[in-house]
Design a protein around this motif. Structure first.
Motif, PDB file in Angstrom:
ATOM      1  N   LYS A 100      -5.340  -8.400  -3.420  1.00 17.43           N
ATOM      2  CA  LYS A 100      -5.451  -7.998  -1.966  1.00 17.43           C
ATOM      3  C   LYS A 100      -5.864  -9.249  -1.041  1.00 17.43           C
ATOM      4  O   LYS A 100      -6.494 -10.289  -1.885  1.00 17.43           O
ATOM      5  CB  LYS A 100      -6.894  -7.057  -1.666  1.00 17.43           C
ATOM      6  N   LYS A 124      -3.228   3.236  -8.265  1.00 23.67           N
ATOM      7  CA  LYS A 124      -4.295   3.482  -7.265  1.00 23.67           C
ATOM      8  C   LYS A 124      -4.943   2.286  -6.926  1.00 23.67           C
ATOM      9  O   LYS A 124      -4.987   1.045  -7.542  1.00 23.67           O
ATOM     10  CB  LYS A 124      -5.510   4.282  -8.368  1.00 23.67           C
ATOM     11  N   GLU A 125      -5.530   2.231  -5.568  1.00 21.82           N
ATOM     12  CA  GLU A 125      -6.156   1.270  -4.897  1.00 21.82           C
ATOM     13  C   GLU A 125      -7.228   0.410  -5.606  1.00 21.82           C
ATOM     14  O   GLU A 125      -7.495  -0.716  -5.450  1.00 21.82           O
ATOM     15  CB  GLU A 125      -6.695   1.396  -3.557  1.00 21.82           C
ATOM     16  N   SER A 126      -7.771   1.264  -6.717  1.00 17.76           N
ATOM     17  CA  SER A 126      -8.755   0.583  -7.302  1.00 17.76           C
ATOM     18  C   SER A 126      -8.360  -0.315  -8.465  1.00 17.76           C
ATOM     19  O   SER A 126      -9.263  -0.793  -9.380  1.00 17.76           O
ATOM     20  CB  SER A 126      -9.939   1.557  -7.798  1.00 17.76           C
ATOM     21  N   LEU A 139      -4.073  -5.052  -8.662  1.00 14.61           N
ATOM     22  CA  LEU A 139      -3.569  -5.185  -7.215  1.00 14.61           C
ATOM     23  C   LEU A 139      -4.438  -6.458  -6.677  1.00 14.61           C
ATOM     24  O   LEU A 139      -5.573  -6.918  -6.909  1.00 14.61           O
ATOM     25  CB  LEU A 139      -3.940  -3.935  -6.563  1.00 14.61           C
ATOM     26  N   ILE A 155      -2.596  -5.287   0.323  1.00 11.51           N
ATOM     27  CA  ILE A 155      -2.241  -5.427  -0.894  1.00 11.51           C
ATOM     28  C   ILE A 155      -0.684  -6.166  -0.806  1.00 11.51           C
ATOM     29  O   ILE A 155       0.194  -5.507  -0.469  1.00 11.51           O
ATOM     30  CB  ILE A 155      -2.227  -4.321  -1.749  1.00 11.51           C
ATOM     31  N   LEU A 159       2.110   2.404  -3.511  1.00  7.91           N
ATOM     32  CA  LEU A 159       1.396   2.648  -4.964  1.00  7.91           C
ATOM     33  C   LEU A 159       1.615   3.816  -5.562  1.00  7.91           C
ATOM     34  O   LEU A 159       1.411   3.913  -6.861  1.00  7.91           O
ATOM     35  CB  LEU A 159      -0.223   2.653  -4.241  1.00  7.91           C
ATOM     36  N   SER A 201       0.757  -1.003  -0.103  1.00  4.60           N
ATOM     37  CA  SER A 201      -0.217   0.062  -0.041  1.00  4.60           C
ATOM     38  C   SER A 201       0.939   1.257   0.213  1.00  4.60           C
ATOM     39  O   SER A 201       0.380   2.455  -0.920  1.00  4.60           O
ATOM     40  CB  SER A 201      -0.822   0.130   1.205  1.00  4.60           C
TER      41      SER A 201
END
Length: 259
Positions: free
Chosen positions: A209, A201-203, A207, A214, A195, A192
């Motif tokens: 999870k 991006k987390e979206s 990635l 992540i 990134l 995380s």
């Protein structure tokens, strides 16, 4: 072996006890201490014989000199052997340390892969960097087969991760699953915090999870991975907990996911 004459020195007979002997001898020692003219030598000789204590060996000056010479030679030999061992250790350790320092990215490729040429892989992943700065190790691992190969894969991977100093892992899904199997002891870093540096991006659907964190990035294809073939679908990128060169690992990941 003592005889009756030795016992007579202390006024004892064959039924004596050690306590009696010690007592009589101590009286004589006190007497000798109080009177320097008192000869204690016969009592000491008898005492040693009765207790079975070996008399010190008388050594001539010539023999003593010979023994001293042998002792000196032995000491010198030990010194030279120890020095040789130190030199040997340094001869092995220094080049290894220099070589290790010269490598700034250690890559481990593990899974059901076919790898063409590690030199090509180095060039693909780090085209601007001299090949000698990158090391690539391939560990074939097969999981879920229910045979000895799965057990061997677990052992090989565990030992390699324990002894190795990898900075970047390129694996298939089964190996990635092995790395994250135990939520209490995940073997790879949580990503995380990296990134932004990776431009993700987390979206991002790439990635991977697990357990609220992540830990991996999946890649379906990349020119940077040409020469690494698999029928497992995605490649999974991650960084081991013991990674030293995180900066270079991140640069390599960026090249893989952007090409």
């Amino acid at each position: 072996m003592y005889d009756k004459k030795d016992l007579d020195v202390f006024g004892l007979d064959e039924s004596f006890t050690r306590q009696e002997l010690e007592y009589q001898y101590s009286l004589m020692l006190k007497k000798a201490k109080a009177d320097p003219s008192y000869d204690i030598s016969r009592a000491s000789e008898a005492y040693n014989k009765i207790l079975g204590i070996k008399e010190p060996e008388e050594i001539s000056p010539k023999e003593q000199k010979k023994r001293d010479r042998k002792m000196k030679l032995a000491e010198n030999l030990i010194f030279f052997i120890a020095g040789g061992i130190v030199v040997l250790i340094l001869a092995i350790a220094i080049p290894s340390a220099i070589m290790k320092k010269s490598i700034d990215l250690h890559i481990c490729i593990s899974g059901q892969f076919t790898v063409d040429d590690s030199e090509i892989i180095k060039q693909n992943i780090r085209p601007e960097v001299k090949p000698r700065k990158t090391s690539v190790e391939f560990i074939y691992a097969s999981f879920g087969t229910g045979d000895d190969s799965a057990s061997y894969s677990i052992q090989a991977l565990s030992l390699s991760l324990l002894a190795g100093d990898y900075d970047l892992m390129i694996t298939d899904l089964p190996v990635y699953g092995f790395l994250t199997a135990n939520p209490q002891d995940i073997l790879i870093l949580e990503l995380s915090d990296y990134l932004d540096e990776l431009g993700l991006k987390e979206s991002d659907e790439r990635l991977v999870k697990s357990y609220g964190g992540i830990y991996g990035i999946k890649v379906l294809s990349s020119q940077a991975l040409d020469g690494i073939y698999t029928n497992q679908g995605y490649y999974y990128l991650s960084m081991p907990n013991r990674a030293d060169d995180i900066e270079n690992a991140l640069e390599a990941i960026k090249r893989i996911i952007n090409n």
